[in-house]
Design an enzyme around this catalytic site. Structure first.
Site, mmCIF file in Angstrom:
data_model
loop_
_atom_site.group_PDB
_atom_site.id
_atom_site.type_symbol
_atom_site.label_atom_id
_atom_site.label_comp_id
_atom_site.label_asym_id
_atom_site.label_seq_id
_atom_site.Cartn_x
_atom_site.Cartn_y
_atom_site.Cartn_z
ATOM 1 N N LEU A 512 -56.780 79.429 -26.286
ATOM 2 C CA LEU A 512 -56.123 80.002 -24.833
ATOM 3 C C LEU A 512 -55.749 81.519 -25.184
ATOM 4 O O LEU A 512 -55.775 82.042 -24.002
ATOM 5 C CB LEU A 512 -54.894 79.333 -24.770
ATOM 6 C CG LEU A 512 -54.942 77.842 -24.573
ATOM 7 C CD1 LEU A 512 -53.563 77.290 -24.366
ATOM 8 C CD2 LEU A 512 -55.635 77.381 -23.300
ATOM 9 N N GLY A 513 -55.583 82.074 -26.272
ATOM 10 C CA GLY A 513 -55.204 83.400 -26.269
ATOM 11 C C GLY A 513 -55.360 83.825 -27.791
ATOM 12 O O GLY A 513 -55.130 83.024 -28.741
ATOM 13 N N GLY A 515 -53.540 87.130 -30.449
ATOM 14 C CA GLY A 515 -52.198 87.974 -30.282
ATOM 15 C C GLY A 515 -52.070 88.493 -31.973
ATOM 16 O O GLY A 515 -52.800 87.984 -32.877
ATOM 17 N N GLY A 516 -50.905 89.271 -32.007
ATOM 18 C CA GLY A 516 -50.879 89.932 -33.289
ATOM 19 C C GLY A 516 -50.066 88.658 -34.276
ATOM 20 O O GLY A 516 -49.997 88.860 -35.290
ATOM 21 N N GLY A 518 -51.196 85.567 -34.107
ATOM 22 C CA GLY A 518 -52.079 84.727 -34.455
ATOM 23 C C GLY A 518 -52.904 84.148 -33.232
ATOM 24 O O GLY A 518 -53.180 84.840 -32.249
ATOM 25 N N VAL A 520 -53.780 81.054 -30.174
ATOM 26 C CA VAL A 520 -52.803 79.879 -29.380
ATOM 27 C C VAL A 520 -54.113 78.799 -28.964
ATOM 28 O O VAL A 520 -55.019 79.299 -28.383
ATOM 29 C CB VAL A 520 -52.188 80.214 -28.159
ATOM 30 C CG1 VAL A 520 -51.420 79.262 -27.453
ATOM 31 C CG2 VAL A 520 -51.193 81.346 -28.711
ATOM 32 N N LYS A 534 -49.409 77.346 -31.274
ATOM 33 C CA LYS A 534 -49.429 78.625 -31.596
ATOM 34 C C LYS A 534 -49.595 78.429 -33.176
ATOM 35 O O LYS A 534 -48.591 78.180 -33.793
ATOM 36 C CB LYS A 534 -48.236 79.592 -31.370
ATOM 37 C CG LYS A 534 -48.301 80.873 -31.674
ATOM 38 C CD LYS A 534 -46.821 81.525 -31.374
ATOM 39 C CE LYS A 534 -46.792 81.861 -29.955
ATOM 40 N NZ LYS A 534 -45.670 82.835 -29.446
ATOM 41 N N ASP A 630 -41.331 92.564 -23.381
ATOM 42 C CA ASP A 630 -42.799 92.513 -23.239
ATOM 43 C C ASP A 630 -43.116 91.791 -22.068
ATOM 44 O O ASP A 630 -43.892 90.991 -21.977
ATOM 45 C CB ASP A 630 -43.386 91.783 -24.671
ATOM 46 C CG ASP A 630 -45.056 92.129 -24.566
ATOM 47 O OD1 ASP A 630 -45.178 93.212 -23.913
ATOM 48 O OD2 ASP A 630 -45.667 91.300 -25.046
#
Length: 855
Positions: A512-513, A515-516, A518, A520, A534, A630
């Protein structure tokens, strides 16, 4: 006398000859025009047809030539070699070592192929350079890619791989030797700071090469054929710099920095602080560079003091992302003079911020007499990953049909079969032993025996009377330590195998995504419940910090407009959190970048109101306010009913206490949404979230990214651009075309006024989230009852007849701690009673606004 003069002239001639002869002459210098029938001159260099070069071998099953018949210029982009199957160019290498590989692509329009939709993959024998690139989603007429690869054999083979039922094409190729000392084997890695060695074994892709304050430089200005772009579009605040120039001939190269390092035209221009001696000593000049967060980056920063009138007067700091790369940098001390070039190399170690940007900043040193900072040039190179790829995670072997290493294939099969049989037997034995050991360990850590230990979370959790700490047993066992967290209300403790089953062993198709923290994944539990999983990256310090913060926040927060935590898994030193699954994904995908139907205006208002409720609760619902830090459209998720919920609390921070006005902290967040006052002063308040939410409002209205460097300079930043139109009263001119004629002007005016107040330059002039929520619900009411309303002039509810107002009630601080009696798993079950009741007792229009603290 004559002899002496002749001798001096000879020495002068020899010195001049020596200075010219020191310019690098590449042993390998292939400039190839693909598909051309004649030599072509491009930027002062001659490109030779690929069919006529004597040291080049083209191996292909089927190739054709595409020609741009409409072009009147003799350009390398006028022809292209098109391959319908696997094809390769083989270059004979005279001198081993690093080589530039420069690839030129332009999808020539013709009746035979649709090159715009062609999927392009290019590999060397060891490295993936390009994987499934296409012009389909690009507005560019041509693309230029530059790579640096260490060639260790007598031949360099470039292989072009078309995808299924497609073709691959190439317009021009450059293979040029790189000076041996241009790229070192070691650089300073940041976060943590340590030497990074082995660069010579890795491949690079040039992502950015910027000339600060100077013009575009091409191969005509650079002896090594490099291109240097102007930096203006990457400046976070354009007005923050003052361009300084010097005569290029005045630049004094040294033995350690030559013209091959960078041309003198790079060192002869610089960006300096346009507001030197400003009130805030923390003012920095920052360049924001979008990058792929899955890769490391080699960063080279170029300096030359063309600003100072004397030595030791310019002292400043350099930052890469949030890390201090160089402190108290005094160029004149390092170079023993002025106008002497200097550069420094770094490796941005690990993933950058989840927003997908790398930032480089210079700012004044607090101890310096003069408040100023400067930079002349910047190079950012992507570093190949563990798969030896610069594009994705696939290796060369997985991309080439049949794989590489076909020699001795039969022998390898026989040996592999024997080894595999032995391995299977050993694996079965090991599995049996591990299962037995696991069951014993699980019994030894049962609730009756008081098992404890949590290998990755030594922090106090809210609502507990003691702090959980690591136990020695947790280091010895990779099996469950679930019992130690059972009473922390983090939800269900999942076994790692359950997570593996839910995500189909972390199938990339369920991603799904990234980021910093890890990655998802979408998951499905045994009972069919959809979840978001996550999985933290244990090697990422940023990921660990974000996980710790998110657990701190979610352990004390529950609200219908905040994404809920379902449970966790900490087996095998994993860092896994399980959340409710938001079926409709991030708000951003419903605005742009995805093929989804446009949202109607009323739906957009309801989504903004939901997100505002979540933020309002963060700011006022706990005993001490929480600042999200954020807020952006990717962190506002939508469930199956398009109800908005705020997500990702990895950067959140507890707000100021009653006797404080702000929290002093390092700047974190996403560029484009970042509060400029927070950025300048490093002082965080709830109003920083309000500013970010104002950007979200403009994004919802205009359906474009917060930052878009491709647009003209005045349109790059949506906040600045939209504010200019709002102040002219013409916001309807830039709103999403799908909304034209479908929005009540009074509702749009109220929405625009609300966004304008959120985007005020100073936090003191911005409304609270409670006021924002009030105005958004007012805008929604105007939209719903537009036929009966006059255009509003203020925030008063007197303009809305017939709206019942709920009685004023004291704010219930008990909402800051989740209901210990609830044990449900999912979005709102078990723990949503407080906020559900809250919404039910207020009016449909002004819910959550009756609390005194909300205003």
């Amino acid at each position: 006398m004559f002899t002496k003069s002749l001798f001096l002239l000879l020495l002068l001639f020899l010195s001049c000859y020596t200075s010219f002869s020191t310019l690098f002459n590449p042993p390998d210098n292939y400039l190839i025009s693909c598909g051309s029938s004649q030599n072509i001159t491009h930027q002062g260099r001659t490109f030779v047809p690929d069919s006529l070069h004597s040291s080049l071998v083209l191996k292909t099953g089927n190739s054709s030539i595409a020609t741009n018949s409409n072009s009147t210029t003799n350009s390398i982009y006028q022809t292209a070699r098109v391959f319908s199957g696997l094809a390769s160019y083989r270059f004979k290498i005279k001198s081993l070592g690093r080589h530039w590989i420069r690839l030129h692509f332009s999808p020539i329009k013709n009746s035979t192929w649709n090159l715009t939709s062609a999927s392009i993959s290019v590999v060397t024998e060891d490295f993936v350079l390009l994987n499934n690139f296409s012009f389909k989603n690009s507005n560019a007429s041509y693309i230029f890619k530059e790579y640096t690869v260490n060639v260790t054999s007598d031949f360099l083979i470039l292989t072009f791989i078309p995808s299924n039922d497609s073709v691959v094409f190439i317009n021009a190729i450059e293979v040029v030797s790189v000076p041996d000392n241009l790229i070192p084997d070691q650089a300073l890695a940041l976060n943590p700071s340590s030497p990074f060695t082995g660069l010579s074994q890795l491949a690079f892709e040039t992502v950015y090469r910027l000339n600060m304050g100077g013009p575009l430089l091409t191969s005509q200005n650079d002896t090594l054929g490099r291109q240097w772009d102007n930096d203006a579009e990457y400046l976070h605040v354009n007005s923050s710099v003052l361009v300084v120039t010097a005569n290029p001939s005045s630049i004094k190269y040294s033995s350690s920095v030559t013209q091959e390092t960078a041309p003198n035209m790079v060192y002869a221009t610089a960006d300096t602080m346009g507001e030197a001696n400003v009130a805030s000593p923390n003012f920095n000049v920052t360049w924001v560079l979008p990058v792929d967060p899955e890769f490391r980056y080699f960063v080279r920063v170029h300096f030359c003091d063309i600003v100072s009138q004397g030595l030791n007067s310019l002292v400043f700091n350099l930052y890469v992302n949030d890390d201090l790369a160089l402190g108290s940098l005094d160029l004149s001390t390092l170079t023993n003079g002025l106008k002497v070039p200097y550069f420094k190399d770094f490796v941005s170690n690990g993933s950058v911020e989840s927003s997908g940007v790398l930032t480089v900043s210079v700012g004044p040193d607090s101890q310096a007499d003069i408040t100023n900072a400067t930079m002349n040039g910047l190079e950012v190179l992507k570093i190949s990953n563990e798969a030896k790829s610069l594009s994705g995670v696939s290796s060369v072997k997985s991309l080439i049909p049949g794989g590489s290493g076909s020699k001795g294939k039969k022998k390898a099969v026989v040996i592999g079969s024997l080894v595999g049989a032995v391995a299977v037997v050993l694996l079965i034995a090991v599995c049996c032993y591990c299962c037995l050991a696991a069951s014993r360990k699980q019994r030894s850590t049962s609730p009756q025996e008081g098992g404890n230990g949590h290998p990755w979370l030594p922090l106090p959790l809210y609502g507990l009377s003691q702090t959980l700490t690591k136990s020695t047993a947790s280091h010895k066992s990779a099996t469950g330590s679930c019992i130690s967290l059972a009473s922390t209300h983090l939800g269900r403790c999942f076994m790692f195998q359950e997570i593996m089953d839910a995500t189909n062993k972390f199938d990339e198709s369920l991603l799904l995504g990234v980021g910093g923290f890890g990655r998802v994944y979408k998951g499905t539990l045994e009972d069919g419940t959809k979840v978001a999983v996550k999985r933290g990256n244990p090697r990422s310090e940023q990921g660990m910090a974000e996980f710790r913060t998110e657990i701190e926040m979610l352990s004390k927060l529950r609200h219908r407009h905040l994404v809920s935590l379902i449970g966790y898994c900490d087996e095998r030193s994993e860092m896994i959190l399980v959340y409710e699954y938001m079926a409709n994904g991030p708000l951003r995908s419903h605005l742009y970048g995805a093929d989804l139907p446009p949202l109607p205006w009323k739906q957009r208002l309801e989504i903004c109101i939901g997100a505002a409720r979540g933020l309002h609760y963060l700011h006022t619902g706990a005993s001490q306010s929480i600042i999200h830090r954020d807020v952006k459209t990717t962190n506002i998720l939508l469930d199956e009913n398009l109800v908005a919920k705020v997500a990702d609390f990895g950067l959140s921070k507890t707000g100021p206490s009653l006797d404080q006005t702000h929290v002093s902290t390092a700047v974190k967040g996403s560029f484009g949404y970042l509060d400029p006052e927070y950025f300048r002063r490093q002082q965080l308040t709830e109003k920083s979230d309000v500013y970010s939410f104002g950007v979200v409002l403009m994004e919802v209205l205009c359906c474009r990214p917060a930052l878009n460097p491709v647009l003209p300079r005045e349109q790059v930043n949506i906040a600045e651009w939209a504010m200019a139109w709002q102040k002219k009263g013409l916001l309807d001119q830039i709103m999403d075309s799908n909304l034209t004629g479908k929005v009540n002007p009074a509702s749009l005016k109220k929405f625009g006024e609300t966004a304008e107040k959120c985007l005020a330059e100073y936090g003191v002039d911005r409304p609270s989230m409670g006021d924002v929520l009030w105005n958004l619900e007012y805008a929604l009411q105007l939209e719903e009852t537009s036929s009966a309303l006059m255009e509003p002039d203020d925030n008063s509810t007197n303009h809305i007849p017939g709206i019942p107002m709920a009685p004023m009630e004291p704010f219930d601080n008990s909402m800051s701690i989740i209901d210990r009696g609830g044990g449900g798993v999912g979005g709102n079950s078990g723990t949503g009673t407080d906020d559900d009741a809250e919404d039910a007792t207020t009016s449909a229009v002004f819910s959550q606004l009756v609390h005194p603290r909300g205003r």
